[in-house]
Design an enzyme around this catalytic site. Structure first.
Site, PDB file in Angstrom:
ATOM      1  CE  LYS A  56      -6.668  39.273  19.793  1.00 25.19           C
ATOM      2  NZ  LYS A  56      -5.669  38.488  19.067  1.00 25.19           N
TER       3      LYS A  56
ATOM      4  CG  ASN B 147      -7.607  35.366  21.336  1.00 27.03           C
ATOM      5  OD1 ASN B 147      -6.800  35.746  20.508  1.00 27.03           O
ATOM      6  ND2 ASN B 147      -8.691  34.697  20.974  1.00 27.03           N
ATOM      7  N   GLY B 148      -7.625  32.245  22.594  1.00 27.59           N
ATOM      8  CA  GLY B 148      -6.965  31.098  21.993  1.00 27.59           C
ATOM      9  C   GLY B 148      -7.715  29.802  22.192  1.00 27.59           C
TER      10      GLY B 148
ATOM     11  NE  ARG C  60      -7.884  28.938  15.356  1.00 27.55           N
ATOM     12  CZ  ARG C  60      -7.223  27.794  15.520  1.00 27.55           C
ATOM     13  NH1 ARG C  60      -6.990  27.005  14.482  1.00 27.55           N
ATOM     14  NH2 ARG C  60      -6.793  27.426  16.711  1.00 27.55           N
TER      15      ARG C  60
ATOM     16  CB  CYS D   1      -1.171  41.284  13.184  1.00 30.35           C
ATOM     17  SG  CYS D   1      -1.340  40.709  11.483  1.00 30.35           S
TER      18      CYS D   1
ATOM     19  CG  HIS E  12      -3.513  34.577  20.314  1.00 24.84           C
ATOM     20  ND1 HIS E  12      -3.643  34.696  18.955  1.00 24.84           N
ATOM     21  CD2 HIS E  12      -3.669  33.250  20.573  1.00 24.84           C
ATOM     22  CE1 HIS E  12      -3.862  33.515  18.415  1.00 24.84           C
ATOM     23  NE2 HIS E  12      -3.877  32.628  19.387  1.00 24.84           N
TER      24      HIS E  12
ATOM     25  CG  LEU F 259     -12.352  37.178  13.803  1.00 24.28           C
ATOM     26  CD1 LEU F 259     -13.651  36.396  13.876  1.00 24.28           C
ATOM     27  CD2 LEU F 259     -11.157  36.256  13.997  1.00 24.28           C
ATOM     28  CB  THR F 260      -8.548  40.736   8.725  1.00 28.56           C
ATOM     29  OG1 THR F 260      -7.992  41.593   9.718  1.00 28.56           O
ATOM     30  CG2 THR F 260      -8.465  41.420   7.384  1.00 28.56           C
TER      31      THR F 260
END
Length: 741
Positions: free
Chosen positions: A483, A582-583, A607, A443, A525, A337-338
């Site tokens: 990813k 992921n999600g 998140r 990304c 994702h 997580l940037t």
């Protein structure tokens, strides 16, 4: 201007001013002061409107897309306040690449006299937090009378008189945390020296032999560590600390990456040969490949392939044997997580049960160029170097040694094989405490995509395979993972084809007689780049891909047309490719549904961890945890402590900690306590209606006004510096309107 929705606390003052006893007693936050439940004070200019149709207020069933808050916690608001509708869902692309998004600097100009409040504040600024006059480094960490002459002499623009600096140029000490420096308390010494905002807790005045009074810094030897500057070794509880000399060598192009250079040359040579042979064959040969009338086509085809493969140059070296990995139900993963995935936040999540963590996404080119900020992303806390917790009674992976495993991995992205390979070789040498190196192929940020990195790699599968194969060759014992997203466009998901290529190898790989690229794990994702976060993640598609991965892993003959058995070093170290989903994971139910129903090995949480970091605790215990407001505030305090340890307790470090604490609160304020929800499980996509908490502190923690976030930060970090600025990432939180007329 001040929002009408500001939460008002009875008799509350900010930390450091009079009346702070409402928040603190002896410097510690007293959450008990917020026992009584008070509603947000909202200015009502017109008739109240209540339009939320849920089971709680008379509606039928659960309203899709709106958090089902119980009726007694809903707030009726007037039309003039504009708060009747649920809050909009924020654009969370920033959770993946915030700083790269901010560098983009684009965005259409706003039309009209009212500023658009949706979207993101792309060009955010945070001001500067520094002393009125800074203390010279020659005296900043030493006793008052230390003989450390300044090279600039009288022309030095910094202050050399410690007493004058403390009296005139440094802000008063903070009285939070009981007035004791959290860094000194944890480490026995404070690296900020005289600049520390808590310096009074670790300074003393002593009498010298000549009768003078000298100010000195105090250290506690019983709690001190012995830091070392050895490359990559632990320094004050932090690992992967890259030396200035190494970064300077990279910046000046003096750092040698011989493996990456030779492998890149081989990739370029073989790519040209493959291109010529695959596309230069005459039509007769191409037509004869499937077979002929006498049934000897298969043998002829294999002979032809064997002859073709003999033409190709052998790779300069093969991958080293990789460290064995394990991903399973007991190893929930914190996503890269940037901005938000900084060291203090990851440390907090590890405390709460995260078993695997990743660095913020780093740009390969910046690493190769020796960027200080990019290499700083590789730092990890010592708690991230501990082995993940696994079930000892279960046979996990052959030859898996849990004692050699660790939690922390790094994520990079790049647009060219040579860049990714050089970055990987440098990371392998300079950052030994890495579990994996993950290639980000998902990304969605425009700037990253336009450079050919991130999700742009999804449409260039051949190049991606070359990058991963090369990274696997130069990474030593560190495994390589990837990813990905479903694809770049909603209408054309490509993940199944890409997964098959990554596990089995593409046509080019089989042409030269090589096996798969050697990735140890793939994370999917469940959204496309085009979709971003606009709809729910597609776990049905993730389930299909999980079934595909399982089927490919079970195949004993890898690559049905290969002539020779693939080298074991080209294969995943665990004997299989792990698959992560992921999600939208926002509860333990979501987590275990992903594993049990969708068939993934484990779930990567993004998140969901930003909004409620204790999701890992819920996963471990298998139940919802209705955290009280005081418990949640204690996590804020812990983040502040960890931030000061990571960034320093001087004016700059406090400002940096405040900035990232506010970023943290920009996500945690979205959490709606499960105790006030009508239905479970909660959905991270649900928009919250206007609601009040069960007490005033809970209401404050749920405020979407960034001024309230600043109030919370002041409980632990004192009043903000006069030059400190904070612009919320999402304009909907800013409450600022351009005046008309």
């Amino acid at each position: 201007m001040d929002s009408d929705n500001d939460v008002t606390l009875s008799q509350t003052k900010t930390a450091g001013s009079s009346g702070t006893e409402v928040y603190k007693q002896n410097g510690h936050v007293r959450a008990e002061e917020f026992e009584e439940s008070l509603a947000k004070r909202i200015k009502l200019d017109g008739q109240p409107v209540s339009g939320l149709q849920t089971a709680a207020n008379g509606g039928v069933g659960r309203r899709k897309g709106v958090a089902p808050v119980k009726k007694e916690y809903l707030i009726e608001v007037s039309q003039s306040t504009g708060q009747a509708s649920p809050r909009a869902i924020a654009d969370d692309d920033a959770a993946e690449a915030a700083k790269h998004h901010e560098k983009d600097g684009g965005g259409a100009k706003q039309k009209g006299r009212r500023e658009k409040k949706g979207g993101q504040n792309i060009k955010r600024t945070f001001g500067r937090s520094q002393d009125e006059k800074q203390l010279c480094q020659t005296v900043a960490y030493y006793p008052e009378f230390s003989p450390n002459p300044c090279a600039f002499g009288k022309s030095c623009k910094f202050e050399h008189d410690i007493r004058k600096y403390l009296k005139n140029y440094k802000r008063a000490d903070l009285d939070t945390f009981g007035g004791v420096c959290p860094v000194w308390e944890a480490k026995g010494r404070c690296p900020s020296g005289w600049k520390c905002r808590f310096v009074g807790s670790h300074m003393a005045e002593r009498e010298t032999e000549d009768g003078r009074k000298e100010l000195v810094l105090v250290e506690d030897a019983s709690r001190m560590r012995h830091p070392t500057s050895t490359n990559g070794i632990e320094v004050d509880g932090v690992v992967n600390v890259v030396t200035t000399e190494a970064k300077l060598a990279l910046a000046k192009k003096r750092y040698q990456t011989p493996k990456a250079d030779s492998y890149t040359t081989w990739i370029d040579t073989v790519s040209r040969e493959v291109e010529r042979n695959l596309h230069g064959r005459n039509q007769d040969e191409a037509a004869s490949v499937p077979g002929n009338a006498d049934g000897q086509g298969t043998s002829d085809s294999k002979d032809r392939k064997e002859d073709n493969r003999a033409q190709y140059t052998e790779p300069p070296f093969l991958p080293s044997e990789k460290r064995r990995l394990y991903f399973g139900p007991e190893t929930p993963v914190l996503a890269p997580l940037t901005t938000q995935g900084n060291l203090p936040f990851r440390r907090l999540c590890v405390d709460l049960g995260a078993q695997l963590t990743y660095s913020e996404m780093a740009m390969s080119m910046s690493l190769v160029q020796g960027s200080k900020s990019e290499w700083a992303l590789m730092k990890a806390h010592e708690s991230e170097t501990l082995p993940p917790a696994v079930n000892p009674k279960q046979t996990i992976v052959k030859d898996y040694d849990n004692s050699r495993d660790l939690k922390f991995g790094a994520q990079i992205t790049g647009n060219k094989p040579w860049v990714a390979l050089r970055a990987t070789e440098a990371m392998t040498a300079l950052c030994p405490q890495l579990r994996v190196i993950d290639m980000n192929c998902g990304c969605p940020i425009d700037m990253v995509f336009r450079e050919g990195s991130g999700s742009a790699l999804l449409d260039h599968a051949s190049k991606l395979e070359k990058m991963l194969r090369g990274m696997n060759a130069v990474s030593g014992e560190i495994p390589i993972t990837a990813k990905i997203r479903m694809g770049t466009k909603d209408s054309n998901p490509t993940a199944t084809k890409l997964i098959e290529r990554l596990i089995m190898g593409g046509v080019e790989s089989h042409e030269i007689g090589r096996g798969p690229a050697g990735v140890a794990a793939i994370t999917l994702h469940g959204r496309s780049r085009q979709q971003r976060y606009s709809r729910q993640a597609d776990w049905e598609y993730i389930s299909q891909c999980a079934a595909l991965v399982k089927r490919l892993n079970e195949q004993t003959d890898i690559g049905t047309d290969t002539i020779k058995e693939p080298d074991a070093r080209d294969q995943p170290s665990a004997g299989k490719v792990f698959f992560l989903g992921n999600g939208d994971c926002y509860s333990h139910e979501d987590y275990f549904n992903g594993i049990q129903k969708s068939g993934v090995d484990t779930v990567m949480v993004a998140r969901g961890a930003l909004v409620k970091p204790w999701i890992f605790e819920e996963i471990e215990k298998g139940q919802y945890l209705d955290k009280s407001a005081s418990e949640r505030l204690a996590l804020v305090e812990k983040f502040a402590r960890y931030g000061l340890e990571a960034w320093g307790s001087d004016e700059y470090g406090v400002g940096n900690t405040r900035r990232f604490l506010l970023e943290y609160l920009s996500f945690t304020h979205r959490y709606i306590p499960v105790g006030i929800l009508e239905y479970l499980p909660p959905s991270i996509q649900d928009r919250p209606p206007a609601w009040k908490g069960r007490n005033e502190l809970e209401t404050l923690l749920g405020s979407d006004n960034y001024k309230d976030w600043i109030k919370i930060s002041e409980m632990f970090l004192g009043p903000a510096h006069k030059d400190f600025k904070f612009e919320p990432k999402h304009k909907s939180n800013s409450y600022e309107i351009v005046a008309e007329g």
